[in-house]
Design a protein around this motif. Structure first.
Motif, PDB file in Angstrom:
ATOM      1  N   LEU A 115      10.066 -21.649  38.286  1.00 40.31           N
ATOM      2  CA  LEU A 115      11.443 -21.910  37.849  1.00 40.31           C
ATOM      3  C   LEU A 115      11.481 -22.198  36.353  1.00 40.31           C
ATOM      4  N   GLY A 116      10.427 -22.825  35.811  1.00 40.03           N
ATOM      5  CA  GLY A 116      10.348 -23.023  34.376  1.00 40.03           C
ATOM      6  C   GLY A 116      10.278 -21.707  33.635  1.00 40.03           C
ATOM      7  N   LEU A 117       9.537 -20.743  34.192  1.00 41.50           N
ATOM      8  CA  LEU A 117       9.461 -19.411  33.607  1.00 41.50           C
ATOM      9  C   LEU A 117      10.843 -18.753  33.591  1.00 41.50           C
ATOM     10  N   LEU A 118      11.589 -18.893  34.693  1.00 39.92           N
ATOM     11  CA  LEU A 118      12.932 -18.312  34.764  1.00 39.92           C
ATOM     12  C   LEU A 118      13.882 -18.996  33.786  1.00 39.92           C
ATOM     13  N   ALA A 119      13.732 -20.307  33.644  1.00 32.79           N
ATOM     14  CA  ALA A 119      14.570 -21.037  32.690  1.00 32.79           C
ATOM     15  C   ALA A 119      14.286 -20.570  31.267  1.00 32.79           C
ATOM     16  N   ALA A 120      13.006 -20.329  30.954  1.00 31.67           N
ATOM     17  CA  ALA A 120      12.643 -19.841  29.626  1.00 31.67           C
ATOM     18  C   ALA A 120      13.232 -18.452  29.378  1.00 31.67           C
ATOM     19  N   ALA A 121      13.191 -17.598  30.394  1.00 25.70           N
ATOM     20  CA  ALA A 121      13.761 -16.264  30.251  1.00 25.70           C
ATOM     21  C   ALA A 121      15.247 -16.325  29.924  1.00 25.70           C
ATOM     22  N   GLN A 122      15.947 -17.300  30.506  1.00 27.60           N
ATOM     23  CA  GLN A 122      17.372 -17.467  30.234  1.00 27.60           C
ATOM     24  C   GLN A 122      17.650 -18.135  28.895  1.00 27.60           C
TER      25      GLN A 122
END
Length: 231
Positions: A36-43
């Motif tokens: 989820l941290g990876l997805l947050a970074a992508a956003q």
């Protein structure tokens, strides 16, 4: 229900959930907080931004190539005054491959998929020293997490496949459904704010393993050998 599928592979990965002080451990599979941290970074989210919509996603992971555990003993010196910093041990997974799945509202998954195609911030496999692979996005599946993880072809390397049996069983770990018993992990991000990081608990269960034929196996095709393996 729709599921977004990610391919996680690289020379090094590190998915810590219980690390303390100078020992930085890694789990044997990607954590929900890490993905989820990876997805947050992508956003392009800031560490102080809300995570409620991400935390509400259902999560699961398939272990396609477990890799090997690597320990890195690190030293450091403060460049400002030349003083030695505390010694630390950092653990990594070397040459591992996983398929991760997040499931939720299709419109929100559209947003996440678009972010992965053009990420705002660099993406990492659990730690900044572990950059994510450029082909991280597999795609969408019109079903739940476990069904989606059963639909993806085996992502292991050819060299790894040669060392496996003629029939392989890929472990699946996922969020527990209502009423299911499993192992408790403090692995749901509430805040990534470095001044006050907070994580909530989730229950993790082992789903049905994915059974696959492995034509690249170097095992003998001798009937007696296969009979022994089946016992």
């Amino acid at each position: 229900m729709t599921t977004l599928l990610l391919r996680l592979r690289g020379p090094l990965q590190s998915w810590g959930s219980e690390s303390r002080y100078t020992t930085r451990e890694t789990q044997r599979a990607p954590t929900k907080s890490g993905v989820l941290g990876l997805l947050a970074a992508a956003q392009g989210r800031r560490r102080s931004d809300s995570l409620e919509d991400l935390a509400a996603l259902s999560f699961g992971v398939r272990i396609d190539q477990p890799g090997s555990l690597l320990r890195d003993f690190q030293t450091a010196i403060d460049w400002r005054n030349g003083s030695s910093q505390p010694l630390s041990s950092r653990h990594y997974l070397s040459d591992a491959r996983f398929v991760a799945a997040v499931s939720g509202d299709p419109d929100f998954l559209d947003v996440l998929e678009a972010a992965l195609r053009a990420p705002r911030f660099p993406l990492y496999l659990g730690r900044r020293s572990c950059p994510a692979n450029p082909d991280i996005l597999i795609g969408r599946h019109p079903g739940g997490v476990e069904e989606a993880l059963h639909s993806v072809p085996w992502q292991a390397s050819r060299s790894h496949r040669k060392t496996r049996a003629r029939v392989v069983h890929l472990p699946v770990l996922r969020d527990a459904a209502a009423g299911e018993d499993g192992d408790a992990h403090r692995d749901v991000p509430v805040s990534y704010d470095p001044t006050h990081r907070r994580y909530d608990w989730r229950t993790v269960v082992s789903g049905d393993a994915v059974e696959l034929d492995n034509p690249d196996s170097s095992e003998s095709a001798d009937p007696f050998f296969e009979a022994v393996q089946a016992t």
